[in-house]
Write a protein that holds these residues in place. Structure first.
Motif, PDB file in Angstrom:
ATOM      1  N   VAL A  93      24.258  13.124 -29.292  1.00 22.04           N
ATOM      2  CA  VAL A  93      23.056  12.311 -29.510  1.00 22.04           C
ATOM      3  C   VAL A  93      23.196  10.996 -28.746  1.00 22.04           C
ATOM      4  O   VAL A  93      22.246  10.530 -28.094  1.00 22.04           O
ATOM      5  CB  VAL A  93      22.821  12.057 -31.016  1.00 22.04           C
ATOM      6  N   MET A 116      20.786   9.403 -25.661  1.00 23.02           N
ATOM      7  CA  MET A 116      20.154   8.086 -25.677  1.00 23.02           C
ATOM      8  C   MET A 116      20.485   7.308 -24.410  1.00 23.02           C
ATOM      9  O   MET A 116      19.651   6.584 -23.877  1.00 23.02           O
ATOM     10  CB  MET A 116      20.614   7.298 -26.902  1.00 23.02           C
ATOM     11  N   ILE A 139      18.276  14.981 -21.612  1.00 25.12           N
ATOM     12  CA  ILE A 139      17.965  15.477 -22.968  1.00 25.12           C
ATOM     13  C   ILE A 139      17.888  16.991 -23.056  1.00 25.12           C
ATOM     14  O   ILE A 139      18.542  17.619 -23.901  1.00 25.12           O
ATOM     15  CB  ILE A 139      16.643  14.845 -23.487  1.00 25.12           C
ATOM     16  N   LEU A 164      20.443  19.331 -25.099  1.00 27.51           N
ATOM     17  CA  LEU A 164      19.950  20.137 -26.226  1.00 27.51           C
ATOM     18  C   LEU A 164      20.454  21.579 -26.123  1.00 27.51           C
ATOM     19  O   LEU A 164      20.787  22.197 -27.142  1.00 27.51           O
ATOM     20  CB  LEU A 164      18.426  20.123 -26.283  1.00 27.51           C
ATOM     21  N   VAL A 212      10.610  17.686 -27.326  1.00 23.47           N
ATOM     22  CA  VAL A 212      11.517  17.253 -26.249  1.00 23.47           C
ATOM     23  C   VAL A 212      10.813  16.199 -25.396  1.00 23.47           C
ATOM     24  O   VAL A 212      11.407  15.181 -25.022  1.00 23.47           O
ATOM     25  CB  VAL A 212      11.968  18.455 -25.388  1.00 23.47           C
ATOM     26  N   ILE A 233      15.113   9.516 -30.673  1.00 26.11           N
ATOM     27  CA  ILE A 233      15.837  10.786 -30.529  1.00 26.11           C
ATOM     28  C   ILE A 233      16.389  11.313 -31.837  1.00 26.11           C
ATOM     29  O   ILE A 233      16.158  12.470 -32.217  1.00 26.11           O
ATOM     30  CB  ILE A 233      16.975  10.658 -29.479  1.00 26.11           C
ATOM     31  N   SER A 234      17.073  10.449 -32.553  1.00 24.57           N
ATOM     32  CA  SER A 234      17.772  10.980 -33.712  1.00 24.57           C
ATOM     33  C   SER A 234      16.780  11.412 -34.807  1.00 24.57           C
ATOM     34  O   SER A 234      16.984  12.438 -35.481  1.00 24.57           O
ATOM     35  CB  SER A 234      18.842   9.976 -34.100  1.00 24.57           C
ATOM     36  N   LEU A 238      15.174  14.671 -33.685  1.00 21.14           N
ATOM     37  CA  LEU A 238      16.108  15.787 -33.886  1.00 21.14           C
ATOM     38  C   LEU A 238      16.075  16.292 -35.328  1.00 21.14           C
ATOM     39  O   LEU A 238      16.175  17.492 -35.573  1.00 21.14           O
ATOM     40  CB  LEU A 238      17.537  15.366 -33.524  1.00 21.14           C
ATOM     41  N   MET A 293      13.105  18.422 -35.562  1.00 24.94           N
ATOM     42  CA  MET A 293      13.364  19.706 -34.898  1.00 24.94           C
ATOM     43  C   MET A 293      14.210  20.611 -35.788  1.00 24.94           C
ATOM     44  O   MET A 293      14.029  21.833 -35.802  1.00 24.94           O
ATOM     45  CB  MET A 293      14.073  19.487 -33.554  1.00 24.94           C
ATOM     46  N   ARG A 308      13.333  24.324 -37.041  1.00 30.50           N
ATOM     47  CA  ARG A 308      14.278  25.432 -36.870  1.00 30.50           C
ATOM     48  C   ARG A 308      14.512  26.137 -38.196  1.00 30.50           C
ATOM     49  O   ARG A 308      14.580  27.359 -38.274  1.00 30.50           O
ATOM     50  CB  ARG A 308      15.594  24.915 -36.289  1.00 30.50           C
TER      51      ARG A 308
END
Lengths: 237, 237
Positions: A177, A181, A187, A191, B177, B187-188, B191, B194, B198
């Motif tokens: 992660v 950043m 990214i 992933l 994304v 981002i975190s 995620l 996401m 999932r």
């Protein structure tokens, strides 16, 4: 419980059938072990031909699962197994589902390997993949070995190895992660690598499930939701 | 196959045992359905008390799994079921593993909900979560309904719904994304979202597995690795 316990049946043919289903299970496990190894080698060596062959081979694992399932239905219908024979049939019936899903994860890793190969450049996170995959491979090997020898203590070792892998997985994910950043252009590639780590972690979970089934087989105890202390006590008794 | 087929046994007690294991299976399915619904409500409404209760309830699902497994071992050992009774026992034995893992995913969603709640601000991707969770909930409901009525055609519908969900999941992931690239500080959090998607996708996979077991139960056909055309043919015959 020793292997000889399964040899007390009046019907020699029933003995053969039990031996056979167990040896088919171990053969399926061996193929899954190879698939995981090949998938990760394909990734680390950027070997897209190997990645393609892993994806092809997944079909064989599915066929093995269906074949073993048919043997199990036949044995249950015709032989009416009891006691430890019944537990073996049940444990194998549940474990092949886990093996098949381990195979699916290997195929997923191979797919990620293939798309990462095409992009060239070796991305971040490969060191973590190598490290965790080594642990996972040892774990699969020991799990199959435990099954081959009805060794509940070794199965418990496998359960504990899974807990370590989960920890390493979380650490590796956090590191990735941070990479994302720092370099948002990476990214989508990072992933993919995180997906590989997740697959490895899940392979470990499935190996642990099988180890738990083996403890059920050998000790007759359901340790699926037990703490390690509880498992240790069950193994002493 | 109709429900009455299970009522032909000389032993009334055996009938009762089969009815009971099936009704326990459906009750476990009902709880899993509720857990998935509550987990996603906790996320979308930022309700951290509900998220906590979903995590607590996961234990009950595990207990139900162990209880049903014990009933199955008892029936196999004492009743030596054959034909459709044996298939029902096998199908339920495999399906409870999937239900238990659906429960695990609900607990994971609840954990993500809790940490996302604490951060306040509603992040991107919630629209996709709402949309896919609605599909997944319909799918679980129809799967349980198919099981309650031994309806193989409805089980096939569930299999097809899973394919649609997989597609939506991939589209949603691609959108997220892009969000991450535009705003690396998110981002975190993205995620985590996401991860929820999932989990929902995986709940769909497990529901599909159970639908496949139901087709095995009703038609005696293993459709786990079949194409939709192949399944359609099996259902006609």
């Amino acid at each position: 419980m020793k292997r000889e316990d399964y040899r007390q049946h009046i019907s020699a043919q029933f003995n053969d059938e039990l031996d056979e289903v167990r040896s088919h299970f171990l053969a399926m496990g061996g193929l899954v072990e190879k698939q995981v190894t090949d998938a990760i080698t394909a990734l680390l060596d950027a070997d897209s031909a190997l990645a393609a062959s892993v994806q092809d081979n997944d079909r064989r694992i599915n066929q093995m699962e269906s074949g073993i399932d048919e043997e199990i239905v036949r044995i249950l219908a015709r032989r009416q197994p009891a006691a430890s024979d019944l537990r073996m049939i049940i444990a194998i019936g549940k474990s092949i589902t886990d093996l098949e899903r381990m195979g699916d994860e290997a195929a997923k890793i191979a797919r990620a390997a293939q798309s990462l190969c095409e992009e060239g450049e070796s991305p971040r996170g490969y060191l973590e993949c190598r490290h965790i995959s080594n642990q996972v491979r040892v774990m699969i090997h020991e799990m199959l070995d435990a099954f081959a020898h009805f060794d509940a203590d070794q199965a418990f070792k496998v359960m504990k190895a899974d807990a370590e892998i989960d920890l390493e997985y979380r650490t590796a994910t956090r590191a990735l992660v941070t990479y994302m950043m720092e370099d948002p252009r990476s990214i989508s590639r990072v992933l993919s690598v995180m997906g590989v780590l997740r697959s490895l972690e899940r392979v470990g979970d499935h190996a642990r499930n099988i180890a738990e089934q083996l403890i059920f087989l050998v000790k007759g105890a359901d340790v699926r939701h037990a703490t390690f202390d509880q498992v240790a006590k069950k193994l002493e008794s």
